[in-house]
Write a protein that holds these residues in place. Structure first.
Motif, PDB file in Angstrom:
ATOM      1  N   GLN B 209      15.841  -5.885  28.353  1.00 52.73           N
ATOM      2  CA  GLN B 209      16.574  -5.305  27.230  1.00 52.73           C
ATOM      3  C   GLN B 209      17.923  -5.996  27.051  1.00 52.73           C
ATOM      4  OE1 GLN B 209      16.768  -1.201  28.339  1.00 52.73           O
ATOM      5  NE2 GLN B 209      14.784  -0.705  27.455  1.00 52.73           N
ATOM      6  N   VAL B 210      18.573  -6.272  28.171  1.00 47.69           N
ATOM      7  CA  VAL B 210      19.887  -6.903  28.109  1.00 47.69           C
ATOM      8  C   VAL B 210      19.787  -8.295  27.513  1.00 47.69           C
ATOM      9  CG1 VAL B 210      21.750  -7.828  29.511  1.00 47.69           C
ATOM     10  CG2 VAL B 210      20.845  -5.589  29.996  1.00 47.69           C
ATOM     11  N   ILE B 211      18.690  -8.987  27.846  1.00 49.53           N
ATOM     12  CA  ILE B 211      18.480 -10.331  27.300  1.00 49.53           C
ATOM     13  C   ILE B 211      18.323 -10.258  25.793  1.00 49.53           C
ATOM     14  CG2 ILE B 211      16.721 -12.132  27.144  1.00 49.53           C
ATOM     15  CD1 ILE B 211      16.321 -11.742  30.164  1.00 49.53           C
ATOM     16  N   GLY B 212      17.790  -9.147  25.302  1.00 52.52           N
ATOM     17  CA  GLY B 212      17.604  -8.991  23.870  1.00 52.52           C
ATOM     18  C   GLY B 212      16.150  -9.120  23.446  1.00 52.52           C
ATOM     19  N   SER B 213      15.208  -8.947  24.391  1.00 48.91           N
ATOM     20  CA  SER B 213      13.788  -9.031  24.043  1.00 48.91           C
ATOM     21  C   SER B 213      13.420  -7.911  23.081  1.00 48.91           C
ATOM     22  CB  SER B 213      12.928  -8.894  25.299  1.00 48.91           C
ATOM     23  OG  SER B 213      13.282  -9.847  26.240  1.00 48.91           O
ATOM     24  N   SER B 214      12.439  -8.192  22.216  1.00 43.29           N
ATOM     25  CA  SER B 214      11.993  -7.158  21.295  1.00 43.29           C
ATOM     26  C   SER B 214      11.175  -6.124  22.056  1.00 43.29           C
ATOM     27  CB  SER B 214      11.143  -7.775  20.191  1.00 43.29           C
ATOM     28  OG  SER B 214       9.955  -8.289  20.759  1.00 43.29           O
ATOM     29  N   THR B 215      11.073  -4.936  21.459  1.00 39.76           N
ATOM     30  CA  THR B 215      10.359  -3.844  22.114  1.00 39.76           C
ATOM     31  C   THR B 215       8.912  -4.218  22.417  1.00 39.76           C
ATOM     32  OG1 THR B 215      11.758  -2.354  20.874  1.00 39.76           O
ATOM     33  CG2 THR B 215       9.840  -1.389  21.925  1.00 39.76           C
ATOM     34  N   ARG B 217       7.639  -7.160  22.885  1.00 40.06           N
ATOM     35  CA  ARG B 217       7.583  -8.143  23.954  1.00 40.06           C
ATOM     36  C   ARG B 217       7.762  -7.458  25.316  1.00 40.06           C
ATOM     37  NH1 ARG B 217       8.071 -13.725  24.383  1.00 40.06           N
ATOM     38  NH2 ARG B 217       8.909 -14.376  26.389  1.00 40.06           N
ATOM     39  N   LEU B 221       4.556  -7.756  27.623  1.00 40.02           N
ATOM     40  CA  LEU B 221       4.758  -8.811  28.617  1.00 40.02           C
ATOM     41  C   LEU B 221       5.242  -8.232  29.944  1.00 40.02           C
ATOM     42  CD1 LEU B 221       4.676 -11.893  28.905  1.00 40.02           C
ATOM     43  CD2 LEU B 221       7.122 -11.884  28.456  1.00 40.02           C
ATOM     44  N   HIS B 222       6.202  -7.315  29.870  1.00 38.57           N
ATOM     45  CA  HIS B 222       6.825  -6.856  31.108  1.00 38.57           C
ATOM     46  C   HIS B 222       6.185  -5.584  31.661  1.00 38.57           C
ATOM     47  CE1 HIS B 222       9.903  -9.894  30.895  1.00 38.57           C
ATOM     48  NE2 HIS B 222      10.135  -9.576  29.646  1.00 38.57           N
TER      49      HIS B 222
END
Lengths: 565, 324
Positions: B209-215, B217, B221-222
């Motif tokens: 989330q801190v990196i700015g990944s989309s929801t 993703r 992915l995670h």
């Protein structure tokens, strides 16, 4: 018999999926009555396993050889704990040897009163009426310094604070008056100010009850404060054993010397060093732009309460600024709101009042979508490197994530050159990129975590207790690297820690938080050299220093400080 | 220490190949003793039945709906003989052939139902657990509402709704599969949802989330990649339950007509009256098949459960010393 416990040629082997692992290799130790022996070493060195063997607390997968001769409380005889099983083992536990656990909040059963739990220990060994057992519970609670023990004996664990819970756990250990107490990291989960009180209590245990203590810890300050004798373990072997003063002044083994050298010392840091103030002065002209990277004005963060319980004011009116290229150290005990502030700056926790400007964006009421653009300029290093990586992705993929998300690279393959650069910057071999997070050690993972947070060359880095999950020796290395990278990349940083000595090493300025309020802020030398607020004074005095002579003096200082309050 | 060496990286670790990391294979490699025995027995039983199903056209001497050869009727309820090694049924079919063909139907239902429920359950659980809010609340209520219904009752209702009473091969198979799916979706939903809720609070999700990944993703992915660990276990356990549900449907007469496909439950139902007159072969063989396939899959599932949990897994003891 002049020893409480006599460990002879102890070997412990664990059966694991990867084959047999030797946890303790040919260790011989003795503890005399009324002596405090500290076993130190990094995680995985076998110190905990050695201590647990004294109580016969090892799991089924462990095989033990050698002998652990534990003498009777009255000195009448000795048992070899390794050979004991079932009822015989139970008889010895609690009566001859007791244990104090690391985490007091999990060592107590939440559904019984503390009085009941203390009485449970007594009744397991003696035929005694409920009333008499309770009377003894009250008595022991009074002796470990719980106020109003008659009333609080009927309290449940959650009604006590962390430090008081640890006192209760120690009371449980003391109630049968055992000859030996094994304390496994008894203060690691506690704040520094509380830690000092618990260490005092443990010292009193020895002085008043004549109990010998085996203290397991990785904190050299605690060792210097409490121990009479120190045993250093490394890679499941005993490398050195010496009197505490001898060990600190003239360590014999190379490993011990390195261990002592890597402990951060208060006052030796860059905040106090004149060189840094020069650097600060040099930096001023470069950054003519006076707008701070982060500015908080009367910042308030409230966690809404559950139905019926009041909301929790985590941060109450904090003002602070982080200028470009500056490292601000944020110090405070658990619950002081330091992590909350860090999370709010990273946009992980919503701001509920006041104003917080991060990189020119007002965070009060900002929408996640509007903040996403700013995320490429913020790096975040988490406390526990073990959980902050996706376990199913390789290190290279993890480090490439920010590049992919922000469109700097199409996929992990395209990001490879940059990932290699980053891994090199944090001094990890390129080949580590192919490994999975669990295949790295804690320090290596934290360095990979630094690499990831720096991938987009952020203007601001937030580090939330980045070294508190690491061993001292590894911590020193990571801190050094952090300082190097900060010099090289010139990012502004918020460095959150509970450890004053660590902050002292890195920070240009230090801010002290206490119960959600900023009580003191200033340059390192000002805050550490002449603290103004009573809390800062107490915090400084509570910090045990890794030097037995010096620590004794500080202990007296703290005592007078407490008496004055 | 100034050095960077760590004991972890110093030990040479042999990386298992992709083949060795596959669910069942990796479990087999880790197991010893009784647990290994259970797993192997389960896998052998299941494998035998899978082979029977695949090779049915080769193994079975007759078709599942064949009741005469060269114009000559087999005869009804004939005892085992050279022509019909397991005898014939009351309808004049060869028992052995129908049992073999029945394996095909059974496995088809298992595969379809497990696939359908995995996809639906996993996606719903992921969305519900990660996004939370009102959607989560509604889905949880629905899943909870399906739970207390008896499996068979839902299966019957669904099969009537789907086929309107008539039952071709695909109609019957789909009806049974969908019926089983409806019952299983809440199980997958719950397991995945609770995993997702746990993972949502993990630091690596926050770091994404801190990196700015989309929801999306973060979700796929995670979170998803880390929440599928318990799936092999539920799949095997559900597969055995699917067999029993299919057989139950057939036994109650909601199964597949004998001319459309062979089905063990239906044969059991027809063999009901035979038991009184001492005709054992019509009921025993389909019955044993149901028990064996159910047993095989359950054994595999249970041993996976035990082996996957490090606290339940038995290990080789170190040779020297005294047990602690």
């Amino acid at each position: 018999m002049s020893t409480v416990v006599d460990i002879r040629n102890l070997d412990v082997t664990f059966a694991t999926d990867a084959g047999n692992v030797t946890a303790v290799n040919d260790v011989s130790l003795t503890v005399s009555p009324g002596e405090i022996l500290a076993i130190v070493g990094e995680s995985g060195s076998g110190k905990s396993v050695t201590a647990k063997t004294i109580l016969g607390l090892l799991p089924d997968t462990a095989m033990t050889s050698g002998a652990v001769l534990l003498s009777d409380r009255h000195g009448a005889g000795a048992h070899d704990v390794v050979q004991l099983t079932g009822d015989r083992l139970r008889e010895v536990r609690g009566r001859d040897v007791a244990m104090v656990f690391q985490e007091p909040s999990t060592a107590l059963n939440p559904v019984y009163t503390v009085g009941w739990q203390i009485a449970e220990g007594i009744r397991a060994h003696e035929k005694i009426s409920k009333r008499a057992a309770k009377a003894r519970a009250v008595d022991i609670l009074r002796r470990v310094g719980i106020p109003e023990p008659e009333k609080r004996v009927d309290y449940y664990p959650h009604q006590f604070s962390g430090g008081q819970k640890q006192r209760v756990v120690i009371a449980m250990a003391l109630v049968l008056d055992p000859g030996l107490i094994v304390a496994d990291e008894p203060t690691t989960a506690l704040d520094v100010t509380v830690q000092a009180e618990i260490l005092d209590l443990l010292r009193r245990c020895r002085d008043e009850f004549g109990t010998a203590i085996v203290l397991i810890t990785h904190n050299m300050g605690v060792v210097a404060d409490l121990a009479d004798r120190v045993a250093v373990m490394y890679q499941s072997r005993l490398v050195e054993q010496a009197d505490v003063r001898t060990l600190f002044t003239a360590p014999r083994e190379e490993y011990t010397r390195n261990l002592l050298a890597s402990v951060p010392k208060l006052g030796a840091g860059k905040a106090a060093a004149p060189v840094v103030s020069d650097r600060m002065r040099d930096r001023q002209p470069d950054h003519a732009d006076p707008t701070p990277v982060v500015e908080a004005r009367d910042l308030r963060i409230i966690y809404p309460g559950r139905l019926g319980s009041p909301a929790f004011n985590a941060v109450q009116g904090v003002n602070l600024r982080i200028h470009q290229g500056e490292v601000l150290g944020l110090v405070g005990e658990s619950g002081s709101g330091k992590t909350t502030i860090g999370r709010a700056i990273a946009g992980l926790t919503p701001v509920t009042g006041g104003s917080l400007t991060v990189l020119g964006r007002e965070m009060l009421g900002i929408r996640q979508r509007d903040f996403r653009g700013a995320r490429s300029e913020i790096g975040f290093v988490f406390q526990d490197p073990a959980t902050s990586f996706n376990p199913r992705m390789t290190i290279a993929e993890c480090v490439a994530e920010p590049l992919i998300v922000h469109g700097r690279a199409r996929d992990a393959a395209a990001a490879k050159p940059r990932v290699h650069e980053l891994l090199e910057a944090v001094q990890l071999p390129r080949t580590f990129g192919e490994r999975f997070p669990h295949e790295l050690s804690g320090g290596q993972r934290q360095r990979a975590s630094l690499a990831r947070s720096l991938a987009l060359e952020p203007r601001l880095l937030i580090a939330d207790e980045p070294t508190s999950a690491l061993d001292v020796s590894v911590q020193a290395r990571v801190l050094e690297l952090f300082a190097e990278l900060q010099r090289e990349f010139g990012f502004a940083a918020l460095f959150i820690s509970h450890d004053l000595a660590v902050v002292d090493l890195l920070a240009d300025r230090i801010a002290v938080l206490y119960q959600g309020k900023l009580v003191e802020e200033g340059s390192g030398s000002a805050v550490l050299g002449s603290p103004q607020h009573p809390y800062t004074k107490r915090l400084l005095a509570s910090l045990p220093v890794p030097d037995p002579v010096e620590q004794e003096r500080r202990r007296e200082e703290l005592r007078s400080l407490r008496a004055a309050e | 220490m100034a050095g960077t060496a760590t004991p972890v990286s110093a030990r040479p670790t042999i990386k298992p190949t992709l083949w060795q990391r596959l669910p069942l294979v990796s479990h087999l490699r880790q197991s010893i003793g009784l647990q290994r025995g259970m797993l192997v027995v389960g896998m052998v039983i299941t494998a035998v039945i899978v082979f029977a199903a695949i090779l049915a056209p080769v193994i079975a001497p007759y078709g599942f709906a064949e009741s005469r050869v060269d114009g000559v009727q087999f005869g009804r309820q004939q005892p085992p003989s050279a022509e019909h090694i397991w005898g014939t049924t009351v309808g004049g079919y060869d028992v052995f052939s129908r049992v073999i063909w029945g394996a095909q139907t059974a496995l088809l239902v298992v595969i379809i139902s497990v696939l359908l429920s995995i996809f639906a359950g996993v996606v719903l659980g992921l969305v519900s657990g990660y996004l939370g809010g009102w959607l989560d609340r509604i889905l949880v209520v629905i899943a909870d509402a399906i739970y207390p219904f008896p499996t068979l009752l839902i299966a019957i209702v669904v099969s009537i709704v789907l086929t309107g009473g008539e039952s071709s091969l695909w109609g019957g198979v789909l009806a049974a599969a969908v019926a089983v799916t409806v019952v299983f979706i809440p199980q997958y939903f719950r397991v995945i949802r609770s995993e997702v809720v746990r993972l949502k609070a993990e630091a690596f999700v926050e770091s994404a989330q801190v990196i700015g990944s989309s929801t999306a993703r973060i979700m796929f992915l995670h979170v998803l990649r880390n929440s599928t660990r318990t799936l092999p276990l539920i799949v095997t356990l559900n597969a055995s339950e699917a067999i029993l549900t299919l057989a139950g449907l057939g036994f109650l007469g909601f199964g597949i007509q004998p001319t459309a496909a062979a089905e063990w439950g239906y044969d059991l139902n027809r063999a009901l009256s035979d038991t009184a007159s001492g005709i054992w072969w019509t009921g025993v063989f389909p019955g044993i098949s149901i028990v064996l396939l159910g047993l095989g899959l359950t054994l595999v599932g249970e041993s996976i459960n035990d082996i996957a949990d490090p606290r339940l897994r038995t290990r080789k003891r170190p040779t020297k010393g005294v047990p602690a």
